[in-house]
Design a protein around this motif. Structure first.
Motif, PDB file in Angstrom:
ATOM      1  N   HIS A   1       0.858  -1.202   0.000  1.00 17.54           N
ATOM      2  CA  HIS A   1       0.000   0.000   0.000  1.00 17.54           C
ATOM      3  C   HIS A   1       0.888   1.243   0.000  1.00 17.54           C
ATOM      4  O   HIS A   1       1.549   1.556   0.985  1.00 17.54           O
ATOM      5  CB  HIS A   1      -0.902  -0.008   1.238  1.00 17.54           C
ATOM      6  CG  HIS A   1      -1.907   1.114   1.246  1.00 17.54           C
ATOM      7  ND1 HIS A   1      -3.263   0.897   1.334  1.00 17.54           N
ATOM      8  CD2 HIS A   1      -1.762   2.465   1.178  1.00 17.54           C
ATOM      9  CE1 HIS A   1      -3.910   2.063   1.328  1.00 17.54           C
ATOM     10  NE2 HIS A   1      -3.001   3.033   1.227  1.00 17.54           N
TER      11      HIS A   1
ATOM     12  N   HIS B   1       1.445   5.330  -2.176  1.00 15.60           N
ATOM     13  CA  HIS B   1       0.849   6.343  -3.061  1.00 15.60           C
ATOM     14  C   HIS B   1       1.980   6.946  -3.903  1.00 15.60           C
ATOM     15  O   HIS B   1       2.649   7.888  -3.472  1.00 15.60           O
ATOM     16  CB  HIS B   1       0.148   7.433  -2.239  1.00 15.60           C
ATOM     17  CG  HIS B   1      -1.056   6.942  -1.499  1.00 15.60           C
ATOM     18  ND1 HIS B   1      -2.338   7.100  -1.975  1.00 15.60           N
ATOM     19  CD2 HIS B   1      -1.175   6.256  -0.336  1.00 15.60           C
ATOM     20  CE1 HIS B   1      -3.200   6.543  -1.120  1.00 15.60           C
ATOM     21  NE2 HIS B   1      -2.518   6.027  -0.122  1.00 15.60           N
TER      22      HIS B   1
ATOM     23  N   HIS C   1      -9.872   2.215   1.171  1.00 16.19           N
ATOM     24  CA  HIS C   1      -9.374   2.958   2.335  1.00 16.19           C
ATOM     25  C   HIS C   1     -10.519   3.121   3.337  1.00 16.19           C
ATOM     26  O   HIS C   1     -11.553   3.708   3.001  1.00 16.19           O
ATOM     27  CB  HIS C   1      -8.935   4.371   1.933  1.00 16.19           C
ATOM     28  CG  HIS C   1      -7.554   4.477   1.377  1.00 16.19           C
ATOM     29  ND1 HIS C   1      -7.209   4.026   0.127  1.00 16.19           N
ATOM     30  CD2 HIS C   1      -6.411   5.027   1.897  1.00 16.19           C
ATOM     31  CE1 HIS C   1      -5.923   4.290  -0.097  1.00 16.19           C
ATOM     32  NE2 HIS C   1      -5.417   4.890   0.958  1.00 16.19           N
TER      33      HIS C   1
ATOM     34  N   HIS D   1      -6.291  -0.124   6.259  1.00 15.37           N
ATOM     35  CA  HIS D   1      -6.370   0.575   7.558  1.00 15.37           C
ATOM     36  C   HIS D   1      -7.370  -0.085   8.495  1.00 15.37           C
ATOM     37  O   HIS D   1      -6.963  -0.576   9.547  1.00 15.37           O
ATOM     38  CB  HIS D   1      -6.632   2.076   7.388  1.00 15.37           C
ATOM     39  CG  HIS D   1      -5.593   2.739   6.548  1.00 15.37           C
ATOM     40  ND1 HIS D   1      -4.247   2.613   6.817  1.00 15.37           N
ATOM     41  CD2 HIS D   1      -5.675   3.475   5.412  1.00 15.37           C
ATOM     42  CE1 HIS D   1      -3.553   3.267   5.900  1.00 15.37           C
ATOM     43  NE2 HIS D   1      -4.388   3.793   5.027  1.00 15.37           N
TER      44      HIS D   1
ATOM     45  N   ASP E   1       2.274   3.118   2.948  1.00 17.85           N
ATOM     46  CA  ASP E   1       1.254   4.152   2.800  1.00 17.85           C
ATOM     47  C   ASP E   1       1.928   5.472   2.394  1.00 17.85           C
ATOM     48  O   ASP E   1       2.705   5.494   1.456  1.00 17.85           O
ATOM     49  CB  ASP E   1       0.408   4.290   4.069  1.00 17.85           C
ATOM     50  CG  ASP E   1      -0.915   5.022   3.807  1.00 17.85           C
ATOM     51  OD1 ASP E   1      -1.247   5.245   2.626  1.00 17.85           O
ATOM     52  OD2 ASP E   1      -1.613   5.354   4.776  1.00 17.85           O
TER      53      ASP E   1
HETATM   54 ZN   LIG Z   1      -3.372   5.104   1.567  1.00 18.04          ZN
END
Ligand SMILES: [Zn+2]
Length: 420
Positions: A79, A81, A234, A266, A320
């Motif tokens: 995970h 970005h 998410h 999450h 993340d």
């Molecule tokens: Zn994220």
């Protein structure tokens, strides 16, 4: 790998396996063709595919002595970005929310920061090389899709994926950063992102953001079915509200027969509910085949890793955000992430440290549906060699002097990607 032929071979000597034994690996065409106790002769079938060993005029297989280093499968960055990090760009001081954490306000800060940032492809490359340097060779990146940026992030990151295809395997999630129902036109953009090549459809707090759990999930799962895509949502909502959405996602996954293709990222709610509710949720997630992603964030309740694993749930992890508009932390090192997961989970015993390690390796591979993963005959020879006695010690010590091998070739050393 395109440049490799089936006849290209490498012998790795004296690799320490997770069980402490020393082994020799034979790699043919980028895959493990044999794994034997150290010092044993090449197996007959290796000789059969390599009849040229010692033959005049034919290049012998390369031989690399790993000198007793611990060898583990390449890490799985589950995970991240790639489109919004400022790693390698100018430092962006964190802007606090004006009245407590607010996703909409953070998205606005992000838009302001991105307008002044280095080109996205360059920032994505920096982040991607950070991850490969630390030993991740498979990754799932969420990529923002909304009315303001349209498909521009998706188009850029698709091109980055193509450019680095021989270095790392990347799955892309079309991520509705500004909601779906509350951001008109987003459903159509997600549809187009999947058509362009995204592998999964994302979601964002169906209840607290779009305030319509059914409406939000209807769009997400309809798009997943239309494109044969996976789902990775998410979900930051805590407590009973978070639990309710986890249950809704699990029920839909089960009803649609999508076991193994759905994840909730999450799922903070699983970290702050009573034990009996957690037990029910764990059983439901395991039965539905929904994976849970946690990065063990510093200031949140987070899903209880041991209890969920015990219930049969696949728990995986990722960095993340790395130095973006959400927080300044992140180092792209999934071994360090295993350390954080163990630290925050109160893991002390060797078997617990090994479980934290499994979260960033085999469990991650399962969650991402990676084929031919691990140190095994027939698997892709994607591995990391590092100085450590065994896996539990590696999780605690987090040695940085690693060599990363992709399809049997060194691609990074001591945190840096080698020239290709
Ligand atoms: Zn994220």
């Amino acid at each position: 790998m395109s440049e490799q032929t089936m006849s290209e071979q490498t012998i790795f000597r004296n690799a320490k396996l997770a069980d402490g034994s020393l082994a020799d690996f034979f790699v043919t065409g980028g895959r493990f063709s044999a794994i034997v106790p150290a010092g044993k002769a090449p197996p007959a079938d290796f000789a059969a595919v390599a009849p040229a060993i010692g033959t005049p005029g034919i290049v012998d297989p390369a031989i690399i002595d790993l000198d007793g280093q611990l060898v583990v499968p390449a890490f799985v960055e589950g995970h991240i970005h790639l489109d919004t990090s400022f790693y390698g760009d100018a430092w962006r001081p964190h802007i606090p929310c004006t009245n407590g954490f607010d996703v909409r306000e953070r998205v606005a800060f992000q838009a302001r920061n991105l307008a002044a940032a280095a080109p996205m492809a360059e920032r994505a490359k920096n982040q991607l090389e950070l991850c490969v340097g630390n030993g991740s060779l498979a990754m799932r990146s969420h990529v923002m899709v909304d009315a303001s940026v349209g498909l521009s992030h998706v188009e850029t990151i698709l091109a980055v994926r193509e450019k680095y295809r021989d270095l790392i395997d990347i799955q892309l999630v079309a991520f509705p950063q500004s909601g779906i129902l509350s951001s008109p036109g987003t459903a159509e953009l997600l549809d187009e992102a999947l058509r362009l090549g995204c592998d999964l459809v994302g979601g964002l707090d169906p209840a607290s953001f779009d305030r319509d759990v059914k409406g939000h999930l209807d769009v997400v799962f309809a798009l997943a079915r239309k494109h044969g895509a996976g789902v990775d949502i998410h979900l930051h909502d805590g407590g009973a509200l978070g639990l309710f959405q986890v249950e809704e996602i699990a029920a839909r996954t089960k009803a649609l027969g999508m076991a193994g293709h759905v994840a909730v990222s999450h799922a903070y709610g699983l970290g702050d509910i009573p034990p009996d509710a957690l037990a029910r949720a764990g059983a439901m997630l395991a039965a539905a085949g929904v994976a849970i992603m946690t990065n063990a964030p510093g200031n949140h309740a987070f899903p209880p890793v041991a209890a969920l694993r015990q219930a049969g749930v696949t728990v995986f992890s990722g960095s993340d955000n790395i130095r973006d508009s959400w927080w300044p932390y992140g180092d792209g090192d999934m071994l360090n992430r295993a350390n954080m997961i163990g630290y925050r989970s109160g893991f002390y015993e060797d078997r617990e440290l090994a479980a934290a390690f499994d979260v960033v390796t085999h469990a991650g591979a399962r969650a991402l549906g990676l084929a031919d993963y691990g140190i095994a005959v027939g698997a892709k020879a994607d591995f990391v060699a590092m100085p450590a006695q065994h896996v539990p010690e590696a999780v605690v010590a987090v040695p940085k002097d690693r060599t990363v091998y992709r399809r049997g070739k060194a691609v990074a050393r001591d945190g840096k990607v080698l020239a290709r």
